[in-house]
Design an enzyme around this catalytic site. Structure first.
Site, PDB file in Angstrom:
ATOM      1  N   THR A 172       0.820  -1.212   0.000  1.00 15.29           N
ATOM      2  CA  THR A 172       0.000   0.000   0.000  1.00 15.29           C
ATOM      3  C   THR A 172       0.853   1.261   0.000  1.00 15.29           C
ATOM      4  OG1 THR A 172      -1.517   1.289   1.373  1.00 15.29           O
ATOM      5  CG2 THR A 172      -0.071  -0.194   2.527  1.00 15.29           C
ATOM      6  N   TYR A 213      -1.920   0.247  10.007  1.00 18.63           N
ATOM      7  CA  TYR A 213      -2.153  -0.440   8.731  1.00 18.63           C
ATOM      8  C   TYR A 213      -0.888  -0.371   7.865  1.00 18.63           C
ATOM      9  CZ  TYR A 213      -3.667  -1.039   3.925  1.00 18.63           C
ATOM     10  OH  TYR A 213      -3.747  -1.432   2.619  1.00 18.63           O
TER      11      TYR A 213
HETATM   12  N1  UFG Z   1     -12.700  10.817   3.158  1.00 22.78           N
HETATM   13  C1  UFG Z   1     -13.655  11.767   3.498  1.00 22.78           C
HETATM   14  N2  UFG Z   1     -14.912  11.346   3.805  1.00 22.78           N
HETATM   15  C2  UFG Z   1     -15.255  10.014   3.783  1.00 22.78           C
HETATM   16  C3  UFG Z   1     -14.287   9.056   3.429  1.00 22.78           C
HETATM   17  C4  UFG Z   1     -13.007   9.506   3.139  1.00 22.78           C
HETATM   18  O1  UFG Z   1     -13.371  12.965   3.542  1.00 22.78           O
HETATM   19  O2  UFG Z   1     -16.423   9.688   4.079  1.00 22.78           O
HETATM   20  C5  UFG Z   1     -11.360  11.288   2.818  1.00 22.78           C
HETATM   21  C6  UFG Z   1     -10.282  10.676   3.700  1.00 22.78           C
HETATM   22  O3  UFG Z   1     -10.112  11.443   4.866  1.00 22.78           O
HETATM   23  C7  UFG Z   1      -9.075  10.698   2.769  1.00 22.78           C
HETATM   24  C8  UFG Z   1      -9.682  10.478   1.387  1.00 22.78           C
HETATM   25  O4  UFG Z   1     -11.057  10.821   1.513  1.00 22.78           O
HETATM   26  O5  UFG Z   1      -8.478  11.950   2.803  1.00 22.78           O
HETATM   27  C9  UFG Z   1      -9.599   9.070   0.905  1.00 22.78           C
HETATM   28  O6  UFG Z   1     -10.055   8.206   1.935  1.00 22.78           O
HETATM   29  P1  UFG Z   1     -10.386   6.680   1.696  1.00 22.78           P
HETATM   30  O7  UFG Z   1     -10.941   6.139   2.980  1.00 22.78           O
HETATM   31  O8  UFG Z   1     -11.201   6.526   0.467  1.00 22.78           O
HETATM   32  O9  UFG Z   1      -8.971   6.047   1.388  1.00 22.78           O
HETATM   33  P2  UFG Z   1      -7.594   6.177   2.187  1.00 22.78           P
HETATM   34  O10 UFG Z   1      -6.740   7.159   1.437  1.00 22.78           O
HETATM   35  O11 UFG Z   1      -7.791   6.408   3.629  1.00 22.78           O
HETATM   36  O12 UFG Z   1      -7.005   4.714   2.075  1.00 22.78           O
HETATM   37  C10 UFG Z   1      -6.977   3.998   0.863  1.00 22.78           C
HETATM   38  C11 UFG Z   1      -6.986   2.529   1.188  1.00 22.78           C
HETATM   39  C12 UFG Z   1      -5.734   2.173   1.904  1.00 22.78           C
HETATM   40  C13 UFG Z   1      -4.525   2.643   1.140  1.00 22.78           C
HETATM   41  C14 UFG Z   1      -4.612   4.092   0.794  1.00 22.78           C
HETATM   42  C15 UFG Z   1      -3.434   4.429  -0.060  1.00 22.78           C
HETATM   43  O13 UFG Z   1      -8.109   2.198   1.995  1.00 22.78           O
HETATM   44  O14 UFG Z   1      -5.712   0.786   2.037  1.00 22.78           O
HETATM   45  O15 UFG Z   1      -5.826   4.340   0.125  1.00 22.78           O
HETATM   46  O16 UFG Z   1      -3.530   5.676  -0.676  1.00 22.78           O
HETATM   47  F1  UFG Z   1      -3.429   2.472   1.880  1.00 22.78           F
END
Ligand code: UFG
Length: 327
Positions: free
Chosen positions: A116, A140
């Protein structure tokens, strides 16, 4: 080729199984169905099993005698990992050790591993390349760094080769609409936005508007799940051709802020769903964008769906339930 796929009933795993199965590979999916679904396995055989059950895992592997393993099965939510670190180290590290020990005893020498972008923490340079320091800011990411280290050591000690694929933000669904993201609780931005558009949630929260980015919201590199599936096909071919172990970023090389994704989701759905600006979510880095030159140069991979609206549209079709009958 015979390929043993852990977590092949999950979101990314099922798209990769579809890609490999359609090429004629023989597949055994090993999945505990904790977040995956039997209907998502479109090719091969599904064995319901847990990586924690080491004897059953080894017996299943020994009976199938695969040439390669692709290891998806893991816990993947950043925020949950901050709350429940032991679960993350247990599932992602200890269970991977069970798999590697079983592979070692069964003489299986090739692995494609799901890593990741979270291994980088808050990268010093954007886009981030594979040579950047690994300094995860959540359990993670830390669990994935640990496994990458174990793989490196194992590849020195044995005739064992691996490719660790560092995924950036995977999104979208199979355009044929047979498989897509189907978690009990949606946490990913695009899915959450589309479920809000559908009325499943009252509003979408934007987690933090005070990040050091142009509009104050986090920037991510969103890659379509079928492009990522193609990455696996090519990485496996590269591995089996004897090119040795490697680590490769998987992304498009440019990103979108949360606000840009929300605007695109409103355009695609035609629904002006309610949005709230709230506090930051624990464990989120401000920006993650992939330098994927290594992947492109070494495997010949090129994106086919580098289009945020296309990604969202495929996810929207899936969310609306326009799915075709599975086998
Ligand atoms: N976000 C919001 N509101 C929401 C959901 C997410 O504002 O309801 C924001 C998060 O704070 C973040 C962005 O949108 O800034 C993306 O969030 P995601 O939960 O869609 O994804 P993440 O970036 O947290 O994580 C994903 C995968 C991980 C991986 C990562 C790598 O879940 O496994 O991308 O970039 F490591």
């Amino acid at each position: 080729m015979r390929i043993f796929v852990t977590g092949g009933a999950g979101y990314i795993g099922s798209h990769v199984v579809k890609a490999l199965g359609s090429l004629g590979h023989e597949i055994l999916v090993y999945d505990n169905l904790s977040t995956g679904h039997s209907w998502a396995v479109l090719y091969g055989r599904l064995v319901q099993g847990d990586l924690a059950n080491a004897p059953f895992l080894e017996a299943t592997l020994a009976a199938f005698r695969p040439e390669a393993v692709i290891h998806f099965a893991a816990s993947i939510q950043v925020e949950e990992s901050v709350r429940e670190p032991l679960n993350y180290y247990g599932n992602n590290v200890a269970n991977t050790l069970n798999l590697l020990a079983a592979m070692d005893r069964c003489g299986v020498r090739n692995l494609v591993y799901s890593s990741t972008a979270a291994v980088y923490g808050i990268p010093e340079t954007i886009p981030v390349s594979e040579t950047a320091p690994l300094s995860p800011i959540n359990p993670y990411g830390a669990s994935k760094v640990m496994v990458e280290g174990i793989l490196r050591d194992l590849a020195k000690a044995r005739p064992f080769c691996y490719i660790a694929l560092r995924y950036f933000n995977v999104a979208g669904a199979d355009p044929e609409c047979r498989i897509g993201q189907a978690y009990a609780e949606a946490t990913h931005l695009i899915t959450r936005a589309l479920k809000t558009a559908k009325g499943e949630y009252e509003s979408l929260s934007i987690y933090g508007t005070d990040y050091p980015t142009p509009d104050g919201t986090c920037i991510r590199d969103y890659i379509h799940v079928n492009d990522l599936a193609d990455v696996h096909v090519r990485a496996l071919e590269h591995l089996m051709a004897g090119n040795g172990s490697d680590v490769m970023n998987c992304g498009y090389g440019h990103g979108f802020s949360v606000k840009e994704v929300v605007a695109a989701a409103k355009r695609v759905t035609g629904i002006d769903f309610p949005v709230l600006e709230t506090d930051r979510r624990a464990g989120d880095p401000p920006a993650l964008i992939a330098d994927s030159a290594r992947l492109r140069n070494k495997t010949g991979w090129a994106p086919r769906h580098d289009d945020l609206e296309f990604i969202i549209r495929t996810a929207w079709e899936w969310e609306k339930g326009n799915r075709k009958e599975n086998r």
